[in-house]
Design an enzyme around this catalytic site. Structure first.
Site, mmCIF file in Angstrom:
data_model
loop_
_atom_site.group_PDB
_atom_site.id
_atom_site.type_symbol
_atom_site.label_atom_id
_atom_site.label_comp_id
_atom_site.label_asym_id
_atom_site.label_seq_id
_atom_site.Cartn_x
_atom_site.Cartn_y
_atom_site.Cartn_z
ATOM 1 N N GLY A 70 0.802 -1.218 0.000
ATOM 2 C CA GLY A 70 0.000 0.000 0.000
ATOM 3 C C GLY A 70 0.826 1.255 0.000
ATOM 4 N N GLY A 71 0.532 2.151 0.964
ATOM 5 C CA GLY A 71 1.171 3.455 1.021
ATOM 6 C C GLY A 71 0.227 4.545 0.540
ATOM 7 N N TRP A 72 0.651 5.782 0.742
ATOM 8 C CA TRP A 72 -0.151 6.931 0.326
ATOM 9 C C TRP A 72 -0.426 6.876 -1.181
ATOM 10 C CZ3 TRP A 72 -3.270 10.291 2.382
ATOM 11 C CH2 TRP A 72 -3.602 11.467 1.707
ATOM 12 N N ASP A 107 2.329 -6.632 5.819
ATOM 13 C CA ASP A 107 1.896 -5.408 6.498
ATOM 14 C C ASP A 107 0.948 -4.669 5.570
ATOM 15 O OD1 ASP A 107 2.004 -3.132 8.368
ATOM 16 O OD2 ASP A 107 3.218 -2.157 6.813
ATOM 17 N N ASP A 109 -0.945 -1.308 4.586
ATOM 18 C CA ASP A 109 -0.883 0.150 4.750
ATOM 19 C C ASP A 109 -1.961 0.777 3.869
ATOM 20 O OD1 ASP A 109 -0.203 2.746 5.222
ATOM 21 O OD2 ASP A 109 1.794 2.650 4.339
ATOM 22 N N GLU A 111 -4.390 3.565 3.235
ATOM 23 C CA GLU A 111 -4.556 4.968 3.622
ATOM 24 C C GLU A 111 -5.653 5.641 2.788
ATOM 25 O OE1 GLU A 111 -0.826 7.128 3.906
ATOM 26 O OE2 GLU A 111 0.268 5.286 4.327
ATOM 27 N N MET A 179 0.813 5.584 12.626
ATOM 28 C CA MET A 179 1.539 6.571 11.829
ATOM 29 C C MET A 179 1.422 7.927 12.519
ATOM 30 S SD MET A 179 0.941 5.400 7.869
ATOM 31 C CE MET A 179 -0.836 5.130 7.955
ATOM 32 N N THR A 180 2.112 8.026 13.647
ATOM 33 C CA THR A 180 2.069 9.249 14.440
ATOM 34 C C THR A 180 3.115 10.242 13.928
ATOM 35 O OG1 THR A 180 3.213 7.863 16.083
ATOM 36 C CG2 THR A 180 0.953 8.498 16.558
ATOM 37 N N TYR A 181 2.955 10.563 12.665
ATOM 38 C CA TYR A 181 3.711 11.603 11.977
ATOM 39 C C TYR A 181 2.796 12.152 10.893
ATOM 40 C CZ TYR A 181 4.851 7.143 9.668
ATOM 41 O OH TYR A 181 4.789 5.886 9.118
ATOM 42 N N ASP A 182 3.180 13.281 10.314
ATOM 43 C CA ASP A 182 2.273 14.011 9.404
ATOM 44 C C ASP A 182 0.972 14.373 10.114
ATOM 45 O OD1 ASP A 182 4.144 13.676 7.388
ATOM 46 O OD2 ASP A 182 3.157 11.915 6.556
#
Length: 340
Positions: A70-72, A107, A109, A111, A179-182
């Site tokens: 996955g990913g953005w 995994d 991901d 989003e 994902m405790t960033y952005d």
């Protein structure tokens, strides 16, 4: 006390470039990324990577190597999760890749479920289908006859828990990577911490690691299954108004993705007109030169996060991503923080 995991996302192009000392400090490598094409999980860049994977295993036989899917902006999840037939096709193809490359798991991901962001498909049924998709993946991975892992990367605020059933979903997962960033930046023209441990006193928004952990625990995820995500890159706001130290100020731009830590250390941290500040309430550093505001993580903030993980009984720390810290500086802070 259970050993805390150190988990790193590593781009497929970088798995052959990893330093031996960095490999030895990791418990899990998440290879970024596989994708979903026509309801089938594929790893197009993985062709010919077998030797690079074997090198990692020789250096650190206990390490787990997982393919992150996955990913953005990665489409295909809503479609693959929609029906029993599509879920089965995706799950079987994922298990086949794990078997082919001798991987330790998958995994996910996505989003994000229920959100048609960055051009991906979404449907209100994603909330239920997300759990069904993970259940099918778990079933297929279990057919491989060994203990294969299933994990997810999850958005670091309540929007993710409100559009999934984490109490049920976590039953099929080894752990949940937050994902405790952005957390601030991409959508607002107000400066702030994009990955602070606590909200602090000058942030317009209360998003932070501590809030995310509490939100996911309230949603039914046990503390030991929660992994805190940290960034090895910065977020940058320009044309900041109001002077001072720049925190919590209106800017002329949203907070865009900025330099990796290596470049920050070489060109920005107390260099070229930038001054480093420390928000003790938020446990977060930032840079400001009178016009440009930069939010990032460093050794001091990462030590606060490793202490937090230990105190709260969480599963460990994950970072995005290896290529931003090729000298292993931040990875070493995490590693040593868990050993202190």
């Amino acid at each position: 006390m259970n050993k805390k995991k150190v988990i790193g996302y590593v781009g497929t192009r970088n798995i052959g470039k990893m330093r031996e000392e960095d490999i030895q400090k990791l418990d899990v490598i998440n290879i970024a990324f596989g994708h979903i094409r026509d309801n089938e999980v594929v790893w197009e860049e993985g062709v010919g990577k077998e030797a690079e994977l074997e090198r990692i295993r020789r250096i650190h036989p206990e390490i787990k190597i997982i393919l992150s899917v996955g990913g953005w902006s990665a489409d295909g999840f809503s479609q693959a999760a929609m029906t029993e037939t599509s879920r089965e096709k995706a799950a079987k193809s994922a298990a086949a890749l794990v078997d082919k490359y001798r991987l330790d798991g998958i995994d996910i991901d996505w989003e994000y479920p229920c959100f048609a962001l960055a051009g991906i498909a979404a449907d209100r049924r994603d909330k239920e289908n997300f759990t069904l998709f993970l259940e099918k993946l778990r079933q297929e991975l279990d057919t491989l006859g060994e203990c294969r892992m299933l994990t997810i990367a999850a958005g670091g605020d309540s929007y993710f828990t409100q559009h999934t059933d984490m109490a049920q979903a976590q039953r099929y997962l080894d752990y949940v990577q937050l994902m405790t960033y952005d957390l601030q930046g991409g959508f607002v023209k107000v400066t702030g911490h994009h990955a602070s441990l606590y909200a602090g006193t000058s942030n317009l928004f209360d998003v932070c690691v501590d809030k995310a952990v509490k939100v996911f625990q309230e949603a039914g995820v046990p503390a030991e299954k929660l992994v805190v995500g940290v960034p090895f890159y910065a977020r940058v706001w320009k044309e900041v108004k109001g002077g001072g130290d720049g925190l919590g100020r209106e800017a002329g731009t949203v907070g865009v993705g900025g330099p990796g830590y290596k470049e920050l250390a070489e060109k920005y941290i107390d260099k070229n007109g930038y001054r480093r500040y420390w928000d003790d309430a938020g446990k977060a550093p930032y840079l400001f030169n009178g016009d440009c505001f930069i939010s990032y993580d460093d050794g001091e903030s990462l030590r606060a996060k490793t202490d937090y993980v230990l105190q709260k009984g969480l599963g460990g720390i994950m970072f995005w991503e290896y290529g931003c810290d090729p000298d292993g500086t931040l990875l070493n802070y995490i590693y040593e923080g868990f050993r202190a």
